[in-house]
Scaffold this active site. Sequence first.
Site, PDB file in Angstrom:
ATOM      1  N   THR A  93       0.809  -1.222   0.000  1.00 56.76           N
ATOM      2  CA  THR A  93       0.000   0.000   0.000  1.00 56.76           C
ATOM      3  C   THR A  93       0.843   1.273   0.000  1.00 56.76           C
ATOM      4  O   THR A  93       0.490   2.254  -0.651  1.00 56.76           O
ATOM      5  CB  THR A  93      -0.923   0.006   1.238  1.00 56.76           C
ATOM      6  OG1 THR A  93      -1.772  -1.136   1.179  1.00 56.76           O
ATOM      7  CG2 THR A  93      -1.784   1.256   1.281  1.00 56.76           C
ATOM      8  N   ASP A 126       2.169  -8.274  -4.188  1.00 55.84           N
ATOM      9  CA  ASP A 126       1.185  -8.080  -3.134  1.00 55.84           C
ATOM     10  C   ASP A 126       1.622  -8.925  -1.950  1.00 55.84           C
ATOM     11  O   ASP A 126       1.997 -10.087  -2.113  1.00 55.84           O
ATOM     12  CB  ASP A 126      -0.192  -8.530  -3.632  1.00 55.84           C
ATOM     13  CG  ASP A 126      -1.296  -8.228  -2.633  1.00 55.84           C
ATOM     14  OD1 ASP A 126      -1.259  -8.818  -1.526  1.00 55.84           O
ATOM     15  OD2 ASP A 126      -2.196  -7.437  -2.956  1.00 55.84           O
ATOM     16  N   SER A 129       0.153 -10.511   0.215  1.00 53.14           N
ATOM     17  CA  SER A 129      -0.577 -11.768   0.384  1.00 53.14           C
ATOM     18  C   SER A 129      -0.001 -12.870  -0.495  1.00 53.14           C
ATOM     19  O   SER A 129      -0.266 -14.059  -0.264  1.00 53.14           O
ATOM     20  CB  SER A 129      -2.058 -11.572   0.059  1.00 53.14           C
ATOM     21  OG  SER A 129      -2.647 -10.633   0.932  1.00 53.14           O
ATOM     22  N   THR A 183       1.920 -21.083  21.734  1.00 54.97           N
ATOM     23  CA  THR A 183       0.633 -20.662  22.267  1.00 54.97           C
ATOM     24  C   THR A 183      -0.150 -19.800  21.282  1.00 54.97           C
ATOM     25  O   THR A 183       0.431 -19.023  20.515  1.00 54.97           O
ATOM     26  CB  THR A 183       0.795 -19.899  23.595  1.00 54.97           C
ATOM     27  OG1 THR A 183      -0.494 -19.475  24.044  1.00 54.97           O
ATOM     28  CG2 THR A 183       1.698 -18.685  23.443  1.00 54.97           C
ATOM     29  N   CYS A 243      -2.032 -17.486  22.327  1.00 56.85           N
ATOM     30  CA  CYS A 243      -2.094 -16.157  22.946  1.00 56.85           C
ATOM     31  C   CYS A 243      -1.005 -15.252  22.380  1.00 56.85           C
ATOM     32  O   CYS A 243       0.124 -15.692  22.149  1.00 56.85           O
ATOM     33  CB  CYS A 243      -1.929 -16.264  24.454  1.00 56.85           C
ATOM     34  SG  CYS A 243      -3.181 -17.283  25.268  1.00 56.85           S
TER      35      CYS A 243
END
Length: 344
Positions: A15, A59, A61, A279, A281
Amino acid sequence: MNAKASLLLIYTGGTIGMKKDPADQTLKPFDFSQIMEEVPELAKFALKIDSYTFTPLIDSSDVEPSLWQDLAKLIKSRYDSYDGFVILHGTDTMAYSASMLSFMLHNLDKPVVFTGSQLPIGEPRTDGKENLVSSVEIASAKDSDGKALVPEVCICFHSLLLRGNRSIKTDATGFEAFSSPNYPPLATAGIDIVYNIPYIRRPNCNKPFEIHTKLDTRVAILRVHPGITEQVVKDTLLGDGSRAVIIESYGSGNAISKPWFTDIVSQARRRGKILVNVTQCNKGTVDMNLYATGMSLKKAGVISGRDITVESALSKLFYLMGESPNDAWVKDRFERSMMGEISE
């Protein structure tokens, strides 16, 4: 600042390098050879700034290991000509790329700073200019001995400089897109840029800079979740296409306590799979000695990723497996910090 300092600005895509075409109002990449015209603030630095644009643009992605290899080779070929490198990259996979480069670039004594933006650089409210200007200043900063202040792979975004292999993308739309939950920022950009010197990693040898570009990407990821089926676990852990599997566990390293799960984990280990517990988290660490379910994974041969990010765990496995076919060596090296990616 060194008046003769020079930087290489590398645009891979994303971007930040887009600008609205006045004719059809579509976003198109602008010519980075004219970066001084687009971001005149850069001219205030006493720097020589050259640019290199990947063709075709990528890109984020669609990032693949070939981009990481090309980046490492480019930095190697220009290493002696520049004091630092700023890599403009899409945000979606920036944490993966920064993590991977941290393992591929050895004996690094110059800054390699990734940055990007949430809005195109040609937009009135863009965050791209501030991110780019801060990245350039950080990549050129030197101490009183003329050495780089931050000689490691980093991400500079929204006033924070983060260790690349400790970073994760945590916001899809906000300007503060990246965080480093388990490691302090290396610098904070306010009125001044304040460097967190004790937390900056420095090369401890005088060995020459080198790159390691051989990667083995046969890694799968299993995210444990309520309702996961036995067949899904089998397909992921016992599949023929993977050499290693990252198990994204609950909390401090817990997973399903049902016998069928631990049986499959044990089968995977007997088949020679490298199994790593990370994890789900964002913050905290794996401790498989804390609860019975974590202990069962440890007994089944799963190794602890401690407080490593998933992005960094994936990159580290790619690198280590590319270095050696010896699984025991890979597991031993994985459990030790190499580039500051896990807490000692």
